[in-house]
Design an enzyme around this catalytic site. Structure first.
Site, mmCIF file in Angstrom:
data_model
loop_
_atom_site.group_PDB
_atom_site.id
_atom_site.type_symbol
_atom_site.label_atom_id
_atom_site.label_comp_id
_atom_site.label_asym_id
_atom_site.label_seq_id
_atom_site.Cartn_x
_atom_site.Cartn_y
_atom_site.Cartn_z
ATOM 1 C CE LYS A 38 0.565 1.564 4.328
ATOM 2 N NZ LYS A 38 0.885 2.911 4.782
ATOM 3 C CB THR A 71 -1.591 5.297 2.735
ATOM 4 O OG1 THR A 71 -2.022 3.972 2.570
ATOM 5 C CG2 THR A 71 -0.883 5.383 4.045
HETATM 6 O O1 LIG Z 1 1.199 3.394 7.502
HETATM 7 C C1 LIG Z 1 0.713 4.460 7.797
HETATM 8 C C2 LIG Z 1 -0.697 4.611 8.178
HETATM 9 O O2 LIG Z 1 -1.350 3.377 8.297
HETATM 10 C C3 LIG Z 1 1.549 5.682 7.720
HETATM 11 O O3 LIG Z 1 1.695 6.019 6.390
HETATM 12 P P1 LIG Z 1 2.956 6.860 5.889
HETATM 13 O O4 LIG Z 1 4.191 6.079 6.236
HETATM 14 O O5 LIG Z 1 2.734 7.024 4.435
HETATM 15 O O6 LIG Z 1 2.907 8.163 6.619
#
Ligand SMILES: O=C(CO)COP(=O)(O)O
Ligand SMILES: NC(=O)C1=CN([C@@H]2O[C@H](COP(=O)(O)OP(=O)(O)OC[C@H]3O[C@@H](n4cnc5c(N)ncnc54)[C@H](OP(=O)(O)O)[C@@H]3O)[C@@H](O)[C@H]2O)C=CC1
Length: 326
Positions: free
Chosen positions: A190, A247
């Site tokens: 993701k 995300t």
């Molecule tokens: O995994 C995350 C939220 O579930 C955090 O996402 P980021 O690392 O893109 O900030």
């Protein structure tokens, strides 16, 4: 089942600090380990972590630089970036009693080895029992005690249930499963797909394009997840679809923000961790090894490596042959 009261969290970054808070809220006795003695002393004294500014650290949490003390725990959570997890686990391993559950919480695949985080635990601390926690949960939200749900997987169902009960609370709700691989694929993939979603937003391609990209990205995630032995219900659950939705839609995400900057033609912030950028090449190698097509992830990897322009990548995706959905 042995007592699961003492929890150590390795890594005093945003996520480690948030998870330490969640464990304290669940009533556990928590140690937060920072590798840097000065940082440990500062967080301990101020009860504030600059990586989560303005969110006070629970008074009960011990902040320590002592890795041996951190190893004397009933549960250890590894909350350092994926590419650093092996080093962190190797430093911990000599201090870890045999059979200690070690929960990975990084979202990524190791470069070079293409190992998932529980495999890294198996190799770096063979006497530990690996588990994985992943799902839609920003550190800031978890640290503030906002409602969050995640997936927690261990091969042994009884252990997964026990870990959920040890760490869960009203605000932080883990769901248990034995589908370890499904959970870790969701978290790793993701992040790569969120970069693509950010590019769509940065390029102002519209809300319809964002929905299409996210959905086709999900198809890729499911294809790879199933090829690697993950279960479709896990991939459609919190750690797969749930985290993808989060995300691919929130500028709070560092991966999504990186994509937005790239789409706008701006310089990407270099002080923010983007696990997706680091995982993209390993994800593609894995996809190739399993003969799985991942055009969106492939476009992200090519853009980041400078092999393809963003306009070229968009053109490639939009001119792919029409095909049956799936
Ligand atoms: O995994 C995350 C939220 O579930 C955090 O996402 P980021 O690392 O893109 O900030
Ligand atoms: N932030 C979030 O919202 C979420 C993050 N995650 C995942 O958690 C992981 C960590 O992210 P996050 O906490 O945000 O990152 P941060 O950049 O905030 O923090 C990383 C932390 O890891 C420490 N660290 C790095 N290498 C080592 C090592 N070898 N041994 C011990 N500590 C080490 C760093 O210490 P130092 O300061 O000394 O460099 C720092 O404290 C990522 O995989 C991310 O995907 C998952 C869910 C949510």
């Amino acid at each position: 089942m042995r007592s699961l009261n003492r929890v150590s969290v390795i890594g005093a970054g945003a996520w480690g600090t948030a998870l330490a808070g969640a464990a304290a809220r669940a009533g556990r006795q928590v140690t937060l380990h920072a590798r840097d003695a000065a940082i440990a002393a500062k967080i301990s004294a101020t009860r504030d972590n600059p990586r989560l500014p303005g969110i006070p650290l629970d008074r009960s949490i011990i902040v320590s630089h002592d890795i041996a003390a951190a190893g004397r725990a009933d549960i250890v959570v590894i909350a350092v970036p994926a590419q650093n997890s092996r080093a962190a686990i190797a430093a911990l391993a000599p201090h870890l009693p045999s059979g200690t559950p070690v929960i990975a919480s990084a979202k990524g695949i190791e470069h070079g080895t293409r190992r998932f985080m529980t495999e890294v635990i198996e190799e770096a601390a063979p006497h530990a029992v690996p588990a994985i926690l992943s799902g839609p949960s920003f550190a800031d939200d978890v640290a503030r005690g906002l409602p969050t749900a995640v997936t927690l997987a261990a091969k042994d169902d009884a252990l997964a249930v026990a870990l959920v009960h040890a760490l869960g609370s009203a605000a932080f709700r883990p769901y248990h499963t034995t589908d370890v691989r499904g959970v870790e694929i969701g978290g790793a993939a993701k992040n790569v797909l969120a970069i693509a979603a950010g590019i769509v937003v940065g390029k102002q391609l519209g809300a319809s394009a964002l929905a299409a990209l996210t959905t086709r990205g999900f198809s890729e995630l499911v294809r790879l997840g199933c090829a690697c032995g993950g279960r479709s219900e896990t991939l459609a659950g919190l750690s797969g679809l749930g985290d993808l939705i989060l995300t691919c839609s929130s500028p709070q995400s560092r991966n999504f923000s990186l994509g937005i900057a790239l789409g706008r033609g701006e310089q990407a912030p270099c002080d923010k961790l983007s696990e997706g950028a680091l995982t993209a090449p390993a994800l593609l190698e894995l996809a190739t090894a399993h003969d799985v097509e991942m055009p969106v992830a492939q476009a992200v990897a090519a853009i980041l490596a400078g092999r393809l322009t963003i306009d070229g990548a968009i053109d490639n995706l939009l001119t792919r042959p029409f095909r049956a959905e799936g």
